[in-house]
Design an enzyme around this catalytic site. Structure first.
Site, short mmCIF file in Angstrom:
data_model
loop_
_atom_site.label_atom_id
_atom_site.label_comp_id
_atom_site.label_asym_id
_atom_site.label_seq_id
_atom_site.Cartn_x
_atom_site.Cartn_y
_atom_site.Cartn_z
N ASN A 86 0.71 -1.04 -0.10
CA ASN A 86 0.23 0.04 0.02
C ASN A 86 0.93 0.97 -0.07
O ASN A 86 2.06 1.52 0.37
CB ASN A 86 -1.13 -0.06 1.86
CG ASN A 86 -2.28 -0.69 1.67
OD1 ASN A 86 -2.24 -1.55 -0.12
ND2 ASN A 86 -1.70 -1.35 2.61
N HIS A 99 6.68 -1.01 2.89
CA HIS A 99 6.51 -2.40 3.66
C HIS A 99 5.68 -4.16 2.39
O HIS A 99 4.80 -3.15 1.93
CB HIS A 99 5.65 -2.82 5.19
CG HIS A 99 4.48 -2.27 5.05
ND1 HIS A 99 4.55 -0.93 5.65
CD2 HIS A 99 3.36 -2.30 4.85
CE1 HIS A 99 3.04 0.15 5.31
NE2 HIS A 99 2.81 -1.31 5.31
P1 5GP Z 1 -0.49 -0.96 5.88
O1 5GP Z 1 -2.12 -0.08 6.36
O2 5GP Z 1 0.34 0.73 5.43
O3 5GP Z 1 -0.15 -1.35 4.70
O4 5GP Z 1 -0.22 -1.51 6.75
C1 5GP Z 1 0.14 -1.51 8.33
C2 5GP Z 1 0.13 -2.81 9.07
O5 5GP Z 1 0.74 -2.39 10.30
C3 5GP Z 1 -1.96 -2.92 9.16
O6 5GP Z 1 -1.76 -4.34 8.76
C4 5GP Z 1 -1.59 -2.81 10.71
O7 5GP Z 1 -2.31 -4.13 11.48
C5 5GP Z 1 0.02 -3.40 10.55
N1 5GP Z 1 0.36 -3.22 12.67
C6 5GP Z 1 0.36 -1.36 12.83
N2 5GP Z 1 0.65 -1.47 14.19
C7 5GP Z 1 1.36 -2.69 14.04
C8 5GP Z 1 2.36 -3.26 15.45
O8 5GP Z 1 2.09 -2.39 16.16
N3 5GP Z 1 2.61 -4.27 15.46
C9 5GP Z 1 2.19 -5.20 14.89
N4 5GP Z 1 2.91 -6.56 14.62
N5 5GP Z 1 1.78 -4.60 13.14
C10 5GP Z 1 1.15 -3.76 13.39
#
Ligand code: 5GP
Ligand code: ZN
Length: 113
Positions: A86, A99
């Site tokens: 994303n 990521h």
């Molecule tokens: P994005 O929405 O930026 O593509 O993905 C970020 C991801 O990081 C989300 O799926 C969310 O659930 C995960 N995430 C956010 N904070 C944490 C955290 O403190 N620990 C872990 N393991 N995952 C996290």
């Protein structure tokens, strides 16, 4: 730098490690959207896909080298999986450290909703 994923890589924020090498760290997503949902990050702070350059593309290569290893470790290589990046607000990026989501253990539709 106040970056959640840099803190996770440094061990300052706990995570459940799934894979690590000198360039890549992978951990279980805290809010999984599939039976297997792993977040794969470069050990260097790269804010988003917009910031991939000739100088750091080796981290992306390292992530993609790790993908089949992690998938095999999770036992989803046979069934298959989805890898998602994303980028930015329209892309749904909520953590500004590049990521890739590796998700498996269920079927995903296409086109993605
Ligand atoms: P994005 O929405 O930026 O593509 O993905 C970020 C991801 O990081 C989300 O799926 C969310 O659930 C995960 N995430 C956010 N904070 C944490 C955290 O403190 N620990 C872990 N393991 N995952 C996290
Ligand atoms: Zn970072």
């Amino acid at each position: 730098m106040d970056c959640l994923f840099c803190k996770i890589i440094a061990g300052e924020v706990p995570s459940t490690k799934v894979y690590e090498d000198d360039m890549v760290y992978a951990f279980r997503d805290i809010a999984p959207t599939a039976p297997e949902h792993v977040v794969i990050v470069p050990k260097k702070h790269i804010a988003s896909a917009n910031d991939i350059t000739d100088d750091n593309i080796n981290y992306v290569t390292a992530i993609w080298k790790a993908v089949p290893k992690i998938a095999k470790e999770l036992g989803i290589d046979g069934g298959g999986y989805r890898v998602v990046n994303n980028c930015g607000s329209d892309g749904g990026q909520t953590v500004n450290h590049l990521h890739f989501h590796l998700m498996g253990g269920r079927e995903f539709g296409w086109p993605a909703g």
